[in-house]
Design an enzyme around this catalytic site. Sequence first.
Site, mmCIF file in Angstrom:
data_model
loop_
_atom_site.group_PDB
_atom_site.id
_atom_site.type_symbol
_atom_site.label_atom_id
_atom_site.label_comp_id
_atom_site.label_asym_id
_atom_site.label_seq_id
_atom_site.Cartn_x
_atom_site.Cartn_y
_atom_site.Cartn_z
ATOM 1 N N HIS A 139 0.836 -1.213 0.000
ATOM 2 C CA HIS A 139 0.000 0.000 0.000
ATOM 3 C C HIS A 139 0.864 1.253 0.000
ATOM 4 O O HIS A 139 1.877 1.350 0.669
ATOM 5 C CB HIS A 139 -1.043 -0.003 1.120
ATOM 6 N N ASP A 197 5.445 2.309 7.589
ATOM 7 C CA ASP A 197 4.111 1.836 7.191
ATOM 8 C C ASP A 197 3.471 2.836 6.239
ATOM 9 O O ASP A 197 2.767 3.707 6.669
ATOM 10 C CB ASP A 197 3.253 1.649 8.448
ATOM 11 N N GLU A 244 -5.320 1.869 1.749
ATOM 12 C CA GLU A 244 -5.325 0.658 2.591
ATOM 13 C C GLU A 244 -5.743 1.008 4.014
ATOM 14 O O GLU A 244 -6.509 0.287 4.653
ATOM 15 C CB GLU A 244 -3.925 0.024 2.599
ATOM 16 N N GLU A 245 -5.209 2.135 4.491
ATOM 17 C CA GLU A 245 -5.449 2.507 5.889
ATOM 18 C C GLU A 245 -6.915 2.879 6.154
ATOM 19 O O GLU A 245 -7.332 2.938 7.290
ATOM 20 C CB GLU A 245 -4.523 3.673 6.296
ATOM 21 N N HIS A 296 1.744 4.170 13.237
ATOM 22 C CA HIS A 296 0.654 5.136 13.026
ATOM 23 C C HIS A 296 0.841 6.418 13.850
ATOM 24 O O HIS A 296 -0.129 6.986 14.336
ATOM 25 C CB HIS A 296 -0.707 4.493 13.341
HETATM 26 ZN ZN LIG Z 1 0.428 -0.842 6.527
#
Ligand SMILES: [Zn+2]
Length: 318
Positions: free
Chosen positions: A113, A125, A158-159, A287
């Site tokens: 992603h 991420d 994606e998130e 995150h």
């Molecule tokens: Zn991820």
Amino acid sequence: MLEADLQKVTEGSIAVVQRGTCTFGDKYKTAAAKGAKALVIVNNAPGDWKGGTLGLDDGASIAVVGVAQDAPIADGQDLTLTVDAKTQKAKTWNVLAETEKGDDANVQMVGAHLDGVTEGPGINDNGTGSAAVLETAAKLGAGADVKNKVRFALWGAEEEGLVGSEHYVSSLSEEQASKITRYLNFDMLGSPNGGYFTFDGDGSSKLDGGAGPAGSGVIEQVFRNYFAWRNVPVEASAFDGRSDYGPFKDVGIASGGADTGADGKKTEAQQRQWGGTVGEIYDPNYHSPRDTIDNVNRDIYRVAIGAVGFSTAYFAAL
Ligand SMILES: [Zn+2]
């Protein structure tokens, strides 16, 4: 109130439930179906908590909010909820590219992603995964003489609930889907306190989510072979559907992938084999605004990034 207690929610009430176990979407659906006016999800860990997704296409019919673990809410207490919310539509993209050559009835998909959470820069991420996929695609090249067609995907949103991959898979005809032999996913490859994980494709590790679709065991074995060759221990991880392989797995396409850990805590046994800090999560910046390029574990990334090229090349030629 615990998970099972959602069954006890009464018409017109405000349901309060802990985060964890099932998805926010499932909690929401149960509460809404029981006639709750609103749902409050209480964090199951200390600290800040922003963001989350209900994974719904059509929006929520009742208000859903998340609160900190130490929010002063007791069972049976009178609760008034005032929500100041705004909804917004946003455009997002998937980027797809494939080799010119190779059997197009035997497509190998490789994806990561491209988006990140709004709370931070999103480098581990998932800058690490998308950069690895992009570099693998660039090195392979459009004209590579591959036996099987290789299709690379950089997913959007994606998130927000696997929006990009879900859209892609659901827009495939049955025939198009049948031509995708397998899907490899890469999400978080440089976790600061990480290790090496590959999805439990054959179900032998008896984790939540069970085995993947037929053929997923072979994918797991290829990743195990790669990490064995690099001389690092690898552990199986659960097919819990928390990344873009989820929609592929759901339609029966063999899936797998590797990652270096997200918000799970490092155990003593893992510390012995990988180093790092016991009891701390694999990516302490998960995150958060601290998910920056300076906080990528380059030693781990150097090993994990090779898993992308190795598996792509292996399945392109299989
Ligand atoms: Zn991820």
